[in-house]
Design a protein around this motif. Sequence first.
Motif, PDB file in Angstrom:
ATOM      1  N   ASN A  21      19.655  35.679  34.001  1.00  0.00           N
ATOM      2  CA  ASN A  21      20.024  34.337  33.559  1.00  0.00           C
ATOM      3  C   ASN A  21      19.198  33.868  32.367  1.00  0.00           C
ATOM      4  O   ASN A  21      19.732  33.249  31.444  1.00  0.00           O
ATOM      5  CB  ASN A  21      19.956  33.336  34.722  1.00  0.00           C
ATOM      6  CG  ASN A  21      18.619  33.301  35.422  1.00  0.00           C
ATOM      7  OD1 ASN A  21      18.006  34.326  35.703  1.00  0.00           O
ATOM      8  ND2 ASN A  21      18.164  32.108  35.737  1.00  0.00           N
ATOM      9  N   TYR A  24      20.335  35.130  29.007  1.00  0.00           N
ATOM     10  CA  TYR A  24      21.452  34.329  28.509  1.00  0.00           C
ATOM     11  C   TYR A  24      20.948  33.004  27.932  1.00  0.00           C
ATOM     12  O   TYR A  24      21.318  32.617  26.829  1.00  0.00           O
ATOM     13  CB  TYR A  24      22.448  34.075  29.641  1.00  0.00           C
ATOM     14  CG  TYR A  24      23.570  33.132  29.267  1.00  0.00           C
ATOM     15  CD1 TYR A  24      24.570  33.538  28.382  1.00  0.00           C
ATOM     16  CD2 TYR A  24      23.630  31.853  29.793  1.00  0.00           C
ATOM     17  CE1 TYR A  24      25.594  32.687  28.030  1.00  0.00           C
ATOM     18  CE2 TYR A  24      24.654  30.994  29.444  1.00  0.00           C
ATOM     19  CZ  TYR A  24      25.628  31.408  28.564  1.00  0.00           C
ATOM     20  OH  TYR A  24      26.635  30.559  28.212  1.00  0.00           O
ATOM     21  N   TYR A  25      20.066  32.314  28.663  1.00  0.00           N
ATOM     22  CA  TYR A  25      19.578  31.004  28.221  1.00  0.00           C
ATOM     23  C   TYR A  25      18.806  31.091  26.909  1.00  0.00           C
ATOM     24  O   TYR A  25      18.879  30.194  26.083  1.00  0.00           O
ATOM     25  CB  TYR A  25      18.666  30.374  29.278  1.00  0.00           C
ATOM     26  CG  TYR A  25      19.286  30.154  30.634  1.00  0.00           C
ATOM     27  CD1 TYR A  25      20.653  29.915  30.779  1.00  0.00           C
ATOM     28  CD2 TYR A  25      18.508  30.185  31.783  1.00  0.00           C
ATOM     29  CE1 TYR A  25      21.216  29.720  32.026  1.00  0.00           C
ATOM     30  CE2 TYR A  25      19.065  29.998  33.035  1.00  0.00           C
ATOM     31  CZ  TYR A  25      20.421  29.762  33.153  1.00  0.00           C
ATOM     32  OH  TYR A  25      20.961  29.572  34.388  1.00  0.00           O
ATOM     33  N   GLU A  44      25.946  46.823  31.478  1.00  0.00           N
ATOM     34  CA  GLU A  44      26.673  45.569  31.630  1.00  0.00           C
ATOM     35  C   GLU A  44      27.927  45.829  32.453  1.00  0.00           C
ATOM     36  O   GLU A  44      28.965  46.179  31.911  1.00  0.00           O
ATOM     37  CB  GLU A  44      26.999  44.984  30.256  1.00  0.00           C
ATOM     38  CG  GLU A  44      25.720  44.644  29.489  1.00  0.00           C
ATOM     39  CD  GLU A  44      25.958  44.116  28.104  1.00  0.00           C
ATOM     40  OE1 GLU A  44      26.010  42.891  27.944  1.00  0.00           O
ATOM     41  OE2 GLU A  44      26.095  44.946  27.177  1.00  0.00           O
ATOM     42  N   ASP A  60      25.735  42.430  35.570  1.00  0.00           N
ATOM     43  CA  ASP A  60      25.255  41.258  34.843  1.00  0.00           C
ATOM     44  C   ASP A  60      25.033  40.077  35.774  1.00  0.00           C
ATOM     45  O   ASP A  60      25.697  39.938  36.800  1.00  0.00           O
ATOM     46  CB  ASP A  60      26.287  40.815  33.801  1.00  0.00           C
ATOM     47  CG  ASP A  60      26.288  41.685  32.567  1.00  0.00           C
ATOM     48  OD1 ASP A  60      25.284  42.370  32.301  1.00  0.00           O
ATOM     49  OD2 ASP A  60      27.307  41.674  31.841  1.00  0.00           O
ATOM     50  N   VAL A  63      25.781  34.116  35.252  1.00  0.00           N
ATOM     51  CA  VAL A  63      25.881  33.158  34.148  1.00  0.00           C
ATOM     52  C   VAL A  63      26.371  33.811  32.861  1.00  0.00           C
ATOM     53  O   VAL A  63      26.760  33.114  31.925  1.00  0.00           O
ATOM     54  CB  VAL A  63      24.555  32.418  33.860  1.00  0.00           C
ATOM     55  CG1 VAL A  63      24.075  31.652  35.064  1.00  0.00           C
ATOM     56  CG2 VAL A  63      23.490  33.343  33.324  1.00  0.00           C
ATOM     57  N   MET A  64      26.359  35.131  32.809  1.00  0.00           N
ATOM     58  CA  MET A  64      26.767  35.834  31.593  1.00  0.00           C
ATOM     59  C   MET A  64      28.251  35.646  31.339  1.00  0.00           C
ATOM     60  O   MET A  64      29.047  35.647  32.278  1.00  0.00           O
ATOM     61  CB  MET A  64      26.473  37.339  31.731  1.00  0.00           C
ATOM     62  CG  MET A  64      25.017  37.665  31.919  1.00  0.00           C
ATOM     63  SD  MET A  64      24.045  37.354  30.462  1.00  0.00           S
ATOM     64  CE  MET A  64      24.641  38.658  29.442  1.00  0.00           C
ATOM     65  N   PRO A  65      28.630  35.510  30.068  1.00  0.00           N
ATOM     66  CA  PRO A  65      30.067  35.447  29.766  1.00  0.00           C
ATOM     67  C   PRO A  65      30.727  36.747  30.210  1.00  0.00           C
ATOM     68  O   PRO A  65      30.181  37.827  30.019  1.00  0.00           O
ATOM     69  CB  PRO A  65      30.113  35.306  28.248  1.00  0.00           C
ATOM     70  CG  PRO A  65      28.723  34.995  27.815  1.00  0.00           C
ATOM     71  CD  PRO A  65      27.796  35.420  28.894  1.00  0.00           C
ATOM     72  N   ARG A  66      31.857  36.654  30.845  1.00  0.00           N
ATOM     73  CA  ARG A  66      32.563  37.820  31.384  1.00  0.00           C
ATOM     74  C   ARG A  66      33.115  38.676  30.265  1.00  0.00           C
ATOM     75  O   ARG A  66      33.811  38.196  29.394  1.00  0.00           O
ATOM     76  CB  ARG A  66      33.695  37.349  32.304  1.00  0.00           C
ATOM     77  CG  ARG A  66      34.541  38.431  32.915  1.00  0.00           C
ATOM     78  CD  ARG A  66      33.859  39.345  33.892  1.00  0.00           C
ATOM     79  NE  ARG A  66      33.238  38.651  34.989  1.00  0.00           N
ATOM     80  CZ  ARG A  66      32.227  39.156  35.673  1.00  0.00           C
ATOM     81  NH1 ARG A  66      31.746  40.339  35.385  1.00  0.00           N
ATOM     82  NH2 ARG A  66      31.688  38.490  36.652  1.00  0.00           N
ATOM     83  N   ASN A  67      32.769  39.939  30.271  1.00  0.00           N
ATOM     84  CA  ASN A  67      33.304  40.916  29.337  1.00  0.00           C
ATOM     85  C   ASN A  67      34.666  41.355  29.887  1.00  0.00           C
ATOM     86  O   ASN A  67      34.726  41.927  30.976  1.00  0.00           O
ATOM     87  CB  ASN A  67      32.346  42.104  29.233  1.00  0.00           C
ATOM     88  CG  ASN A  67      32.857  43.206  28.341  1.00  0.00           C
ATOM     89  OD1 ASN A  67      34.017  43.222  27.948  1.00  0.00           O
ATOM     90  ND2 ASN A  67      31.987  44.143  28.022  1.00  0.00           N
TER      91      ASN A  67
END
Length: 176
Positions: A21, A24-25, A44, A60, A63-67
Motif C-alpha cells: 500500500n 502506491y501512496y 504483479e 499486489d 489498493v493498487m490499480p487493477r491491471n
Amino acid sequence: EDAEILNSLPASHGKYSVMGNHDYYRGLANSRKFMQRSGLEILENRAVLDKSGIIVVGIDDPVMPRNPSAPADVAALLKKQDRSRFILLLKHRPYVEKEEIGLFDLQLSGHTHGGQIWPGTLLAKRFNRNVEQGLTELTAKAGRSLLYVSNGTGYWGPPMRFLAPPEITVFDLVRE
C-alpha cells in the motif's frame, strides 16, 4: 544507496517483490524504479518458476490499480500452479481467503508493522483479520498452508517502534 545494498545481496535463485500500500501512496513509478534498481523482480499478480524449481506467486496490495491483463482472483491463479512443486505466495497483506488454503505451501506477508507502537500491536491484530505475527498453520478441506507475518523493518507515521521490534526473517526451505 539502499537500492545498491539490496542489489548487492547474493540470490542465486532470484529476488522477488510485490507492491504494498505504501508503494502506491508514495508513487508507483518511484517504487518500481527503486525495486528494479534493487535487483528485485516485481510480481504483479503473476507466478514465476524460480531457478530452484519453486513457484513464486506475487499478489499486489488491494489498493493498487487493477491491471486488466492480470487475474483478479488469487485462488484461480493458485489453482493454475503445479501442486507437485513448492508454492511460495508473496502477498503484502496477511489476508488468506478460505478457498486459497491448501493451494500454496507458505505465504509471506507484512503490512501490519507488528502494530509499531503499543497498544497498536493489539489494534493491528484486530484490523488485520486477527492474524498473529509470526508463523500460523492454516487448514481447510483443500489442505494445509502456512502463513508468516513479519513486523518488517520500516514504519509508517512517526519513525519509532515500541514493543513491536523490527525483524528480517530468513527461511531455509529444505526438501523432505
